[in-house]
Design an enzyme around this catalytic site. Sequence first.
Site, PDB file in Angstrom:
ATOM      1  CE  LYS A  56      -3.857  -2.412   2.176  1.00 22.88           C
ATOM      2  NZ  LYS A  56      -4.612  -2.761   3.387  1.00 22.88           N
ATOM      3  CD  GLN A 100      -3.513  -4.201   6.606  1.00 20.59           C
ATOM      4  OE1 GLN A 100      -3.629  -3.234   5.867  1.00 20.59           O
ATOM      5  NE2 GLN A 100      -3.945  -5.400   6.239  1.00 20.59           N
ATOM      6  CG  ASP A 123      -9.844  -0.039   4.971  1.00 20.35           C
ATOM      7  OD1 ASP A 123      -9.656  -0.619   3.880  1.00 20.35           O
ATOM      8  OD2 ASP A 123      -9.077  -0.135   5.940  1.00 20.35           O
TER       9      ASP A 123
HETATM   10  N1  GUN Z   1      -6.989  -6.617   6.430  1.00 16.61           N
HETATM   11  C1  GUN Z   1      -7.342  -7.443   5.432  1.00 16.61           C
HETATM   12  N2  GUN Z   1      -7.950  -6.752   4.449  1.00 16.61           N
HETATM   13  C2  GUN Z   1      -7.979  -5.462   4.852  1.00 16.61           C
HETATM   14  C3  GUN Z   1      -8.473  -4.261   4.255  1.00 16.61           C
HETATM   15  O1  GUN Z   1      -9.035  -4.235   3.165  1.00 16.61           O
HETATM   16  N3  GUN Z   1      -8.285  -3.133   4.985  1.00 16.61           N
HETATM   17  C4  GUN Z   1      -7.691  -3.136   6.196  1.00 16.61           C
HETATM   18  N4  GUN Z   1      -7.575  -1.966   6.836  1.00 16.61           N
HETATM   19  N5  GUN Z   1      -7.232  -4.224   6.765  1.00 16.61           N
HETATM   20  C5  GUN Z   1      -7.375  -5.381   6.092  1.00 16.61           C
END
Ligand code: GUN
Length: 290
Positions: A56, A100, A123
């Site tokens: 990311k 995350q 998100d």
């Molecule tokens: N953990 C697994 N997938 C995601 C996601 O799309 N966003 C976040 N913040 N954590 C995750």
Amino acid sequence: MTQTATLLDGKAVAAKVRGEVKERAAAFAARHGRAPGLAVVQVGTDPASSVYVRSKRKACEETGIRSFAHDLPAGVGRGELLALVVRLNADPAVDGILMQLPLPAGLDANEIMDTIDPRKDVDGFHPQNTGLLAQKRPRLRPCTPFGVIRLAQEYGMKLRGLRATVVGASNIVGRPMALELLLAGCTVTVCHTGTRDLAAEVERAELVVAAVGRPGMVRGGWIREGASVFDVGINRTESGKLVGDVEFETAAQRAGAITPVPGGLGPMTIAMLLSNTLDAADAIAQGRGR
Ligand code: GUN
């Protein structure tokens, strides 16, 4: 039988989306005198999370989004983490906040996520954004489900009227996926651990989304002839290979279109995160939302 399904190239479509984001980020910077900003917060050192977070942050740099890294120890206190979120909410250089998941045991993920300013919730997990999607007035939309929709659109799929089955009912993928498919005009079934006959639910679907995190959970033989299959699973086998939730080889002999793993929804998820960051930055700059 040989494979007949069209491979849905998430990597290629993600590259296109990232190209759009790069242009928008440059236009944003020219207009506002600063790059759009995304704060990526990781608590602890879960190895899978570390891989995603690195991807990311790298994707931000490649598209002209300023990335703010916040790496906190697994033992960080509730108060300290909440204080960071409050600071990021107030920081004018930060347009998006990504926390995350999963958070280490002992932290209340709902409490932390609910503290994120919904306008910066790239998100799309804040109850306000979930509610808006449920009411068919989407604002910031969860990245993986939004990526499925975008990928389908890029391949010219007509979703309205399709029988769609979503396997998995998580807050991150399954539930928002069902809302996205409903918004697109599908007739939606959501399967979960209480589902009595998973095979039957998949067999009548013209569109299948698999999001359970278990290799081979969706058997290739269940796939209806010509169905579109979106495999969100990313599982590492004992031999180190990445596989999805769908038995790919047999599914690909029956499906009309199918996403590979890797190279399907993984890159799309990151691309939609970047796109959401630009949407958030533009909306905040124009004083929209709330
Ligand atoms: N953990 C697994 N997938 C995601 C996601 O799309 N966003 C976040 N913040 N954590 C995750």
